[in-house]
Write an enzyme that holds these catalytic residues in place. Structure first.
Site, PDB file in Angstrom:
ATOM      1  N   LEU A  93       0.879  -1.168   0.000  1.00  0.00           N
ATOM      2  CA  LEU A  93       0.000   0.000   0.000  1.00  0.00           C
ATOM      3  C   LEU A  93       0.914   1.215   0.000  1.00  0.00           C
ATOM      4  O   LEU A  93       1.809   1.311   0.851  1.00  0.00           O
ATOM      5  CB  LEU A  93      -0.900  -0.007   1.246  1.00  0.00           C
ATOM      6  N   VAL A  95       1.233   5.648  -1.240  1.00  0.00           N
ATOM      7  CA  VAL A  95       0.660   6.903  -1.743  1.00  0.00           C
ATOM      8  C   VAL A  95       1.813   7.757  -2.265  1.00  0.00           C
ATOM      9  O   VAL A  95       2.857   7.888  -1.613  1.00  0.00           O
ATOM     10  CB  VAL A  95      -0.094   7.658  -0.623  1.00  0.00           C
ATOM     11  N   GLY A 101      -0.372  12.802   3.225  1.00  0.00           N
ATOM     12  CA  GLY A 101      -0.907  13.735   4.217  1.00  0.00           C
ATOM     13  C   GLY A 101      -2.316  14.220   3.906  1.00  0.00           C
ATOM     14  O   GLY A 101      -2.830  15.099   4.574  1.00  0.00           O
ATOM     15  N   GLY A 103      -4.977  11.989   3.564  1.00  0.00           N
ATOM     16  CA  GLY A 103      -5.928  10.952   3.940  1.00  0.00           C
ATOM     17  C   GLY A 103      -6.144   9.878   2.890  1.00  0.00           C
ATOM     18  O   GLY A 103      -7.029   9.027   3.046  1.00  0.00           O
ATOM     19  N   GLY A 105      -4.188   7.378   2.067  1.00  0.00           N
ATOM     20  CA  GLY A 105      -3.825   6.057   2.569  1.00  0.00           C
ATOM     21  C   GLY A 105      -5.023   5.393   3.231  1.00  0.00           C
ATOM     22  O   GLY A 105      -5.295   4.209   3.009  1.00  0.00           O
ATOM     23  N   TYR A 141      -1.524   1.283  10.439  1.00  0.00           N
ATOM     24  CA  TYR A 141      -2.447   0.149  10.453  1.00  0.00           C
ATOM     25  C   TYR A 141      -3.112  -0.017  11.818  1.00  0.00           C
ATOM     26  O   TYR A 141      -4.293  -0.359  11.902  1.00  0.00           O
ATOM     27  CB  TYR A 141      -1.732  -1.131  10.040  1.00  0.00           C
TER      28      TYR A 141
END
Length: 172
Positions: A93, A95, A101, A103, A105, A141
């Protein structure tokens, strides 16, 4: 512009500009992701800001097996005592650095959890497993309820029941 999560299409999506700041994650989407998809090793989903085809985030899903002895006792005691249990692996995963920064993710993680939950309706799975790349990823996570394996602090899991609750909380 509209954020859209789609299955990777190597002929359509621009992978060359993706850079999240981690060489292994950058190289994966640029060089290996389409091969993994073609060979059915992993399913790769990308986030684009349509109509642009530049990838701004991505994640991968595949099947996995869990050793019941590595799970915490509270979760394991409700499961059959099979040595290996079915799970889904959220293998990668990432970005793009230019969009971190914001959101995103969380957006793609929730999408991955929603897909994993739908998959369990067809093929059984007791949890989603992730292997965090560093301590920041572990903390990310854990914000969503993932628990660390007993002996592997960078490997985490989220029981399917918790995914159901997460999806209800976000009304998805």
């Amino acid at each position: 512009m509209v954020l859209t999560i789609e299955l990777l299409d190597s002929k359509r999506h621009n992978r060359s500009v993706f850079s999240c700041g981690n060489d292994s994650l950058d190289n994966y989407i640029r060089k290996s992701a389409s091969q993994d998809l073609k060979k059915k090793v992993a399913t790769v989903f990308v986030l684009i800001d349509s109509p642009s085809t530049d990838i701004i985030a991505y994640y991968t899903l595949s099947f996995y097996t869990l050793d019941i002895n590595n799970l915490n006792e509270a979760f394991a005691k409700g499961l059959p005592r099979y040595p290996l249990l079915p799970a889904i692996l959220l293998g990668r995963l990432a970005v793009d650095s230019n969009r971190q920064g914001q959101g995103l993710g969380g957006v793609i993680l929730i999408d991955a959890m929603k897909r994993a939950l739908r998959t369990t309706e067809q093929v059984a799975s007791v949890a989603v497993v992730v292997e965090a790349i560093d301590e920041n990823a572990v903390a990310f996570y854990q914000k969503y309820g993932f628990q660390q394996f007993k002996e592997y602090p960078f490997k985490l899991y989220l029981p399917v029941k918790a995914i159901e609750e997460l999806c209800q909380r976000f009304d998805i």
